[in-house]
Design a protein around this motif. Structure first.
Motif, PDB file in Angstrom:
ATOM      1  N   ASP A  93      13.120  -0.272  -1.234  1.00 30.29           N
ATOM      2  CA  ASP A  93      13.071   0.790  -2.225  1.00 30.29           C
ATOM      3  C   ASP A  93      11.509   0.724  -3.111  1.00 30.29           C
ATOM      4  O   ASP A  93      11.302   1.128  -3.975  1.00 30.29           O
ATOM      5  N   TYR A  94      11.169  -1.090  -3.172  1.00 29.98           N
ATOM      6  CA  TYR A  94       9.865  -0.954  -4.074  1.00 29.98           C
ATOM      7  C   TYR A  94       9.383   0.183  -3.842  1.00 29.98           C
ATOM      8  O   TYR A  94       8.185   0.413  -4.276  1.00 29.98           O
ATOM      9  N   VAL A  95       8.728   0.088  -2.259  1.00 31.40           N
ATOM     10  CA  VAL A  95       7.473   0.715  -2.077  1.00 31.40           C
ATOM     11  C   VAL A  95       8.034   2.389  -1.857  1.00 31.40           C
ATOM     12  O   VAL A  95       7.104   3.030  -2.552  1.00 31.40           O
ATOM     13  N   ARG A  96       9.403   2.814  -2.086  1.00 32.89           N
ATOM     14  CA  ARG A  96       9.807   4.044  -2.144  1.00 32.89           C
ATOM     15  C   ARG A  96       9.461   4.337  -3.781  1.00 32.89           C
ATOM     16  O   ARG A  96       9.031   5.650  -3.884  1.00 32.89           O
ATOM     17  N   LEU A  97      10.071   3.867  -4.536  1.00 35.39           N
ATOM     18  CA  LEU A  97       9.255   4.335  -6.014  1.00 35.39           C
ATOM     19  C   LEU A  97       7.905   4.025  -6.311  1.00 35.39           C
ATOM     20  O   LEU A  97       8.039   4.629  -6.765  1.00 35.39           O
ATOM     21  N   TYR A  98       7.807   3.042  -5.946  1.00 30.31           N
ATOM     22  CA  TYR A  98       5.583   3.236  -6.742  1.00 30.31           C
ATOM     23  C   TYR A  98       4.446   2.892  -5.639  1.00 30.31           C
ATOM     24  O   TYR A  98       4.193   3.878  -6.063  1.00 30.31           O
ATOM     25  N   ALA A  99       5.298   3.598  -4.063  1.00 31.35           N
ATOM     26  CA  ALA A  99       3.658   3.934  -3.739  1.00 31.35           C
ATOM     27  C   ALA A  99       3.688   5.596  -4.226  1.00 31.35           C
ATOM     28  O   ALA A  99       2.314   5.837  -3.424  1.00 31.35           O
ATOM     29  N   PRO A 100       4.372   6.278  -3.766  1.00 25.44           N
ATOM     30  CA  PRO A 100       4.037   7.533  -4.277  1.00 25.44           C
ATOM     31  C   PRO A 100       2.808   8.012  -5.363  1.00 25.44           C
ATOM     32  O   PRO A 100       2.503   9.395  -5.375  1.00 25.44           O
ATOM     33  N   PHE A 101       2.456   6.642  -6.251  1.00 26.46           N
ATOM     34  CA  PHE A 101       1.950   6.499  -7.014  1.00 26.46           C
ATOM     35  C   PHE A 101       0.446   6.896  -6.795  1.00 26.46           C
ATOM     36  O   PHE A 101      -0.801   6.435  -7.410  1.00 26.46           O
ATOM     37  N   TYR A 102      -0.062   6.099  -5.306  1.00 25.22           N
ATOM     38  CA  TYR A 102      -1.083   5.574  -4.531  1.00 25.22           C
ATOM     39  C   TYR A 102      -0.823   6.340  -4.036  1.00 25.22           C
ATOM     40  O   TYR A 102      -0.702   6.265  -2.878  1.00 25.22           O
ATOM     41  N   PRO A 103      -1.769   8.073  -3.597  1.00 26.23           N
ATOM     42  CA  PRO A 103      -2.196   9.026  -2.483  1.00 26.23           C
ATOM     43  C   PRO A 103      -2.102   7.722  -1.047  1.00 26.23           C
ATOM     44  O   PRO A 103      -2.195   8.352  -0.742  1.00 26.23           O
ATOM     45  N   ALA A 104      -3.363   7.151  -1.586  1.00 22.33           N
ATOM     46  CA  ALA A 104      -3.878   6.801  -0.791  1.00 22.33           C
ATOM     47  C   ALA A 104      -2.763   5.307   0.408  1.00 22.33           C
ATOM     48  O   ALA A 104      -3.517   4.446   1.511  1.00 22.33           O
ATOM     49  N   PHE A 105      -1.863   4.831   0.007  1.00 22.58           N
ATOM     50  CA  PHE A 105      -0.831   3.778  -0.004  1.00 22.58           C
ATOM     51  C   PHE A 105      -0.644   4.013   1.981  1.00 22.58           C
ATOM     52  O   PHE A 105      -0.284   4.796   2.823  1.00 22.58           O
ATOM     53  N   LEU A 137       3.526  -8.487  -3.809  1.00 24.36           N
ATOM     54  CA  LEU A 137       2.712  -7.290  -4.878  1.00 24.36           C
ATOM     55  C   LEU A 137       1.032  -7.586  -4.498  1.00 24.36           C
ATOM     56  O   LEU A 137       0.784  -6.512  -4.329  1.00 24.36           O
ATOM     57  N   ILE A 138       0.905  -8.886  -3.810  1.00 24.76           N
ATOM     58  CA  ILE A 138      -0.424  -8.916  -2.929  1.00 24.76           C
ATOM     59  C   ILE A 138      -0.657  -8.097  -1.939  1.00 24.76           C
ATOM     60  O   ILE A 138      -1.289  -6.886  -1.678  1.00 24.76           O
ATOM     61  N   SER A 139       0.127  -8.050  -1.464  1.00 28.45           N
ATOM     62  CA  SER A 139       0.605  -7.606   0.050  1.00 28.45           C
ATOM     63  C   SER A 139       0.423  -5.704  -0.559  1.00 28.45           C
ATOM     64  O   SER A 139       0.104  -4.577   0.228  1.00 28.45           O
ATOM     65  N   PHE A 140       1.255  -5.250  -1.357  1.00 30.02           N
ATOM     66  CA  PHE A 140       1.316  -3.509  -2.106  1.00 30.02           C
ATOM     67  C   PHE A 140      -0.216  -3.703  -2.627  1.00 30.02           C
ATOM     68  O   PHE A 140      -0.306  -2.233  -2.061  1.00 30.02           O
ATOM     69  N   ALA A 141      -0.606  -5.038  -3.306  1.00 30.05           N
ATOM     70  CA  ALA A 141      -2.110  -3.853  -4.126  1.00 30.05           C
ATOM     71  C   ALA A 141      -2.648  -3.500  -3.491  1.00 30.05           C
ATOM     72  O   ALA A 141      -3.689  -2.831  -2.843  1.00 30.05           O
ATOM     73  N   LEU A 142      -2.844  -4.314  -2.572  1.00 28.20           N
ATOM     74  CA  LEU A 142      -4.346  -4.493  -0.841  1.00 28.20           C
ATOM     75  C   LEU A 142      -3.591  -3.136  -0.132  1.00 28.20           C
ATOM     76  O   LEU A 142      -4.683  -2.265   0.249  1.00 28.20           O
ATOM     77  N   ALA A 143      -2.014  -2.769   0.245  1.00 25.64           N
ATOM     78  CA  ALA A 143      -2.026  -1.393   1.108  1.00 25.64           C
ATOM     79  C   ALA A 143      -2.219  -0.233   0.021  1.00 25.64           C
ATOM     80  O   ALA A 143      -1.830   1.055   0.241  1.00 25.64           O
ATOM     81  N   THR A 144      -2.367  -0.564  -1.212  1.00 25.39           N
ATOM     82  CA  THR A 144      -2.185   1.285  -2.661  1.00 25.39           C
ATOM     83  C   THR A 144      -4.174   1.922  -1.789  1.00 25.39           C
ATOM     84  O   THR A 144      -4.152   2.720  -2.263  1.00 25.39           O
TER      85      THR A 144
END
Length: 278
Positions: A93-105, A137-144
């Motif tokens: 759900d976190y990814v679904r909420l915040y990943a769309p802000f980063y087109p290259a996620f 959060l580190i994993s999410f940051a690198l995946a953006t």
């Protein structure tokens, strides 16, 4: 990629935090931002990402003025703060909420990083420990896929195995068009990662050098007795003798001990900084 020219920043009418700061950072590099507590490391990161605004001077990041917070800029910059408060949702759900802000996620990369960190996928974020939350959060940051990655004390709260995992994840993921700044006082965590060292002191960058030039100018070694070596610039007692920093007159190759180097600069500025005057 990042250019700060004559940047000045302070909190209200307090003492200057950043004074006439000049900094140019290039893509494809990992910068280690070092400084004592309260030196202004976090303030510098927040100016770069547009969460704080300079009183004067220029801040250019990827061709944008960060203070304008334009969507095209925000899509390319990610800040991992030292402290955070995550929503009580599952990881998906976190990814679904915040990943769309980063087109290259890259969701596959995100899951790969979580696997390296051994983060369980089922619980909600609030059910995870602080260290596990930080690994998410580190994993999410690198995946953006953001071109500018800013990490403020990323290894705080990580245990020793997790710090090893952190180094493994970071070492294999930076692209040539990305720039990463890692602010930390736990400098031993970064010895094998950093391409360039930045030291912030008295509201200014007093040193910006690639690791290769530091080890060209200085040698870092262990000796049983200070009498068996030429007088070092700086030394510390170690379990077996002394750890020393000396001028590299013999053109030896030694790895950078970042903690020793930082301590040496703090104590012996007048001896070390002139070695790097260009």
């Amino acid at each position: 990629m990042i250019s700060l020219q004559h940047l000045n920043f302070s909190y209200r009418k307090g003492r200057p935090v950043l004074s006439d700061l000049q900094l140019d950072l290039q893509p494809g590099r990992i910068y280690g931002l070092l400084g004592k507590n309260g030196a202004g490391k976090s303030s510098l990161l927040y100016n770069i990402c547009g969460l704080l605004f300079p009183q004067s001077g220029h801040c250019n990041v990827l061709g944008f003025n960060p203070a304008r917070r334009q969507p095209a800029f925000l899509q390319q910059v990610y800040l991992l703060p030292e402290t955070f408060d995550l929503p009580d949702v599952g990881i998906d759900d976190y990814v679904r909420l915040y990943a769309p802000f980063y087109p290259a996620f890259d969701e596959a990369a995100f899951k790969k990083h979580l696997g390296v960190f051994d983060v369980p996928h089922g619980p909600t974020l609030h059910a995870l420990s602080h260290g596990q939350q930080k690994k998410v959060l580190i994993s999410f940051a690198l995946a953006t896929g953001a071109k500018v990655l800013l990490m403020d004390e990323p290894t705080n709260g990580l245990d020793i195995p997790s710090k090893r995992q952190f180094r493994k994840v970071i070492a294999g993921c930076l692209r040539d068009d990305q720039c990463m700044i890692i602010s930390t006082h736990q400098v031993k965590d970064l010895d094998s990662l950093i391409d360039d060292v930045l030291i912030l002191e008295d509201s200014r960058i007093i040193l910006q050098e690639p690791v290769s030039r530091i080890t060209e100018k200085l040698s870092f070694r262990q000796v049983m007795s200070l009498e068996e070596t030429e007088p070092p610039i700086y030394s510390e007692g170690a379990l077996k003798g002394y750890a020393v920093v000396a001028v590299n007159r013999r053109e030896e190759h030694s790895g950078l001990d970042m903690e020793m180097f930082f301590n040496a600069v703090m104590v012996e500025k007048e001896k070390i900084l002139p070695l790097f005057n260009r």
